[in-house]
Design a protein around this motif. Structure first.
Motif, PDB file in Angstrom:
ATOM      1  N   VAL A   1      38.964   6.937 -24.737  1.00  0.00           N
ATOM      2  CA  VAL A   1      38.586   5.524 -24.579  1.00  0.00           C
ATOM      3  C   VAL A   1      39.628   4.578 -25.149  1.00  0.00           C
ATOM      4  O   VAL A   1      39.497   3.352 -24.999  1.00  0.00           O
ATOM      5  CB  VAL A   1      37.214   5.231 -25.214  1.00  0.00           C
TER       6      VAL A   1
ATOM      7  N   LEU B   1      35.842   1.246 -16.599  1.00  0.00           N
ATOM      8  CA  LEU B   1      34.889   2.352 -16.740  1.00  0.00           C
ATOM      9  C   LEU B   1      35.088   3.396 -15.637  1.00  0.00           C
ATOM     10  O   LEU B   1      35.425   3.066 -14.496  1.00  0.00           O
ATOM     11  CB  LEU B   1      33.469   1.810 -16.704  1.00  0.00           C
TER      12      LEU B   1
ATOM     13  N   ASP C   1      32.338   8.169 -18.276  1.00  0.00           N
ATOM     14  CA  ASP C   1      31.762   7.343 -19.339  1.00  0.00           C
ATOM     15  C   ASP C   1      30.238   7.265 -19.249  1.00  0.00           C
ATOM     16  O   ASP C   1      29.595   6.697 -20.139  1.00  0.00           O
ATOM     17  CB  ASP C   1      32.331   5.922 -19.284  1.00  0.00           C
TER      18      ASP C   1
END
Length: 126
Positions: free
Chosen positions: A63, A85, A89
């Protein structure tokens, strides 16, 4: 400490989403805060953490550069800004708190934290 996470939802790959976690503690500034996530059938994994002052953060490798953890001690709230995203995720995101009077680095293990929120579901469709 009671934690209330919010902001999850269904988004498309490439979209952004911001999670919030409001804490009931009167001494929010003494709480180290973090976000974890748990995908279906998997363990709860570290995502991001921030120190009591907000001066130091830590991120899980996948991330880094996409997610940003921040806190507003005046509002007793910690945030997780999630950009770009991807389907990986997708998970239930949990906020966690660690009460301490010590100046310590961001904590990354589930066992480091004393209190947990109820989780908010983030679903990323590809």
């Amino acid at each position: 400490v009671q934690l209330q996470a919010s902001g999850g939802g269904l988004v498309q790959a490439g979209d952004s989403l911001t999670l919030s976690c409001a804490a009931s503690a009167r001494t929010f500034s003494r709480l180290g805060m973090a976000w974890f996530r748990q995908a279906p059938g998997k363990e709860r994994d570290f995502v991001a953490a921030v120190t009591r002052s907000g001066g130091s953060t830590s991120y899980e490798d996948s991330v880094k550069g996409r997610f940003t953890i921040s806190r507003d001690n005046a509002k007793n709230t910690v945030y997780l800004q999630m950009n770009s995203l991807v389907s990986e995720d997708t998970a239930v995101y949990y906020c966690a708190a660690k009460s301490t009077i010590l100046t310590i680095p961001p904590l990354t293990a589930t066992t480091d934290y004393d209190s947990w929120g109820q989780g908010t579901l983030v679903t990323v469709s590809s």
